[in-house]
Scaffold this motif. Sequence first.
Motif, short mmCIF file in Angstrom:
data_model
loop_
_atom_site.label_atom_id
_atom_site.label_comp_id
_atom_site.label_asym_id
_atom_site.label_seq_id
_atom_site.Cartn_x
_atom_site.Cartn_y
_atom_site.Cartn_z
N ALA A 239 36.55 56.67 40.66
CA ALA A 239 35.36 56.15 40.00
C ALA A 239 35.43 54.66 39.72
CB ALA A 239 35.13 56.91 38.68
N GLY A 240 36.64 54.10 39.63
CA GLY A 240 36.80 52.68 39.40
C GLY A 240 36.97 52.32 37.93
N PHE A 241 37.46 51.09 37.74
CA PHE A 241 37.75 50.63 36.39
C PHE A 241 36.55 50.60 35.45
CE2 PHE A 241 41.77 49.25 38.18
CZ PHE A 241 42.65 49.47 37.12
N PRO A 242 35.38 50.08 35.85
CA PRO A 242 34.28 50.02 34.89
C PRO A 242 33.90 51.39 34.32
CG PRO A 242 33.81 48.59 36.74
CD PRO A 242 35.04 49.39 37.11
N ARG A 243 33.83 52.39 35.15
CA ARG A 243 33.43 53.72 34.68
C ARG A 243 34.52 54.36 33.84
NH1 ARG A 243 30.16 55.19 40.17
NH2 ARG A 243 28.31 54.05 39.55
N VAL A 244 35.76 54.18 34.23
CA VAL A 244 36.86 54.76 33.47
C VAL A 244 37.01 54.03 32.13
CG1 VAL A 244 39.38 55.05 33.43
CG2 VAL A 244 38.06 55.76 35.43
N LEU A 245 36.88 52.73 32.12
CA LEU A 245 36.95 52.00 30.86
C LEU A 245 35.82 52.41 29.92
CD1 LEU A 245 37.93 48.47 32.18
CD2 LEU A 245 39.36 50.02 30.83
N ALA A 246 34.63 52.61 30.45
CA ALA A 246 33.51 53.07 29.62
C ALA A 246 33.80 54.45 29.05
CB ALA A 246 32.22 53.08 30.44
N ALA A 247 34.31 55.35 29.89
CA ALA A 247 34.62 56.70 29.43
C ALA A 247 35.74 56.69 28.39
CB ALA A 247 35.00 57.59 30.61
N MET A 248 36.73 55.82 28.57
CA MET A 248 37.83 55.75 27.62
C MET A 248 37.34 55.21 26.28
SD MET A 248 40.91 56.86 27.81
CE MET A 248 41.56 56.71 29.47
N GLY A 249 36.38 54.30 26.30
CA GLY A 249 35.78 53.83 25.05
C GLY A 249 35.08 54.95 24.32
N VAL A 250 34.38 55.80 25.07
CA VAL A 250 33.73 56.97 24.46
C VAL A 250 34.80 57.90 23.91
CG1 VAL A 250 32.29 58.99 24.90
CG2 VAL A 250 31.70 56.80 25.94
N ALA A 251 35.87 58.12 24.66
CA ALA A 251 36.96 58.99 24.20
C ALA A 251 37.53 58.48 22.88
CB ALA A 251 38.04 59.08 25.27
N ARG A 252 37.71 57.18 22.76
CA ARG A 252 38.23 56.62 21.50
C ARG A 252 37.31 57.00 20.34
NH1 ARG A 252 39.32 51.32 22.38
NH2 ARG A 252 41.54 51.56 22.10
N ARG A 253 36.01 56.88 20.52
CA ARG A 253 35.08 57.24 19.44
C ARG A 253 35.16 58.72 19.09
NH1 ARG A 253 31.43 54.20 22.50
NH2 ARG A 253 30.23 56.05 23.02
N VAL A 254 35.20 59.57 20.13
CA VAL A 254 35.27 61.02 19.89
C VAL A 254 36.57 61.37 19.17
CG1 VAL A 254 35.43 63.28 21.01
CG2 VAL A 254 33.73 61.60 21.79
N PHE A 255 37.68 60.81 19.64
CA PHE A 255 38.97 61.11 19.01
C PHE A 255 39.01 60.60 17.57
CE2 PHE A 255 41.05 60.83 23.47
CZ PHE A 255 40.45 62.02 23.84
N ALA A 256 38.41 59.44 17.31
CA ALA A 256 38.34 58.92 15.94
C ALA A 256 37.54 59.87 15.06
CB ALA A 256 37.73 57.52 15.93
N ASP A 257 36.43 60.37 15.58
CA ASP A 257 35.61 61.32 14.82
C ASP A 257 36.37 62.60 14.49
OD1 ASP A 257 33.49 59.56 14.93
OD2 ASP A 257 32.42 60.65 16.51
N HIS A 258 37.35 62.94 15.33
CA HIS A 258 38.14 64.16 15.14
C HIS A 258 39.52 63.86 14.53
CE1 HIS A 258 35.12 65.74 17.93
NE2 HIS A 258 35.44 66.92 17.45
N ASN A 259 39.71 62.63 14.03
CA ASN A 259 40.99 62.21 13.45
C ASN A 259 42.16 62.45 14.38
OD1 ASN A 259 39.87 61.35 10.91
ND2 ASN A 259 39.60 63.51 10.41
N LEU A 260 41.99 62.06 15.66
CA LEU A 260 43.02 62.27 16.67
C LEU A 260 43.62 60.97 17.17
CD1 LEU A 260 41.28 65.13 18.67
CD2 LEU A 260 43.19 65.34 17.06
N LEU A 261 43.43 59.88 16.45
CA LEU A 261 44.02 58.60 16.85
C LEU A 261 45.23 58.30 15.97
CD1 LEU A 261 40.88 56.36 17.43
CD2 LEU A 261 42.33 57.46 19.14
N PRO A 262 46.23 57.69 16.50
CA PRO A 262 46.42 57.32 17.89
C PRO A 262 46.78 58.54 18.73
CG PRO A 262 48.38 56.74 16.66
CD PRO A 262 47.38 57.27 15.65
N VAL A 263 46.49 58.44 20.02
CA VAL A 263 46.85 59.50 20.96
C VAL A 263 48.28 59.25 21.40
CG1 VAL A 263 46.38 60.49 23.23
CG2 VAL A 263 44.49 59.80 21.75
N ASN A 264 49.07 60.27 21.35
CA ASN A 264 50.50 60.14 21.73
C ASN A 264 50.69 60.56 23.16
OD1 ASN A 264 51.14 59.31 19.12
ND2 ASN A 264 51.24 61.42 18.44
#
Length: 130
Positions: A105-130
């Motif tokens: 998919a390439g860097f732009p799409r993966v970086l965008a998805a990872m940014g979304v993942a950070r928000r979702v994980f923060a909402d679920h108190n799952l940061l930092p990811v180990n």
Amino acid sequence: MNERYDKGAARLAELGGPTAARQRVYDSLADIAPDLHRFAVEFAYGEINSRPGLDAGRRELVILGVLIGLGATEPQVEAHLATALNVGLTSTELVEAVIQALPYAGFPRVLAAMGVARRVFADHNLLPVN
């Protein structure tokens, strides 16, 4: 509404119910295309997601891979990351799944998805990811 809708709604409930992100997507279109919500529940969940052959976690990984590959699907990525957590996938597995999309998919799409993942994980108190 009808049997297909009921089947889809039941499947959504099995997956943890409509996530807040998914509901926001549907609500944002209610005044222009209210039938889209019904179509998604009937077809995507009542017909496709409820099929046998894949467990819910594997199904969510496939969905996430497709959404990341398509790009510009951040609201849907958010909804499916939350669902993936609901069905037992870990934040570490989901980070790896997003990274796995990189050569395809390439860097732009993966970086965008990872940014979304950070928000979702923060909402679920799952940061930092180990």
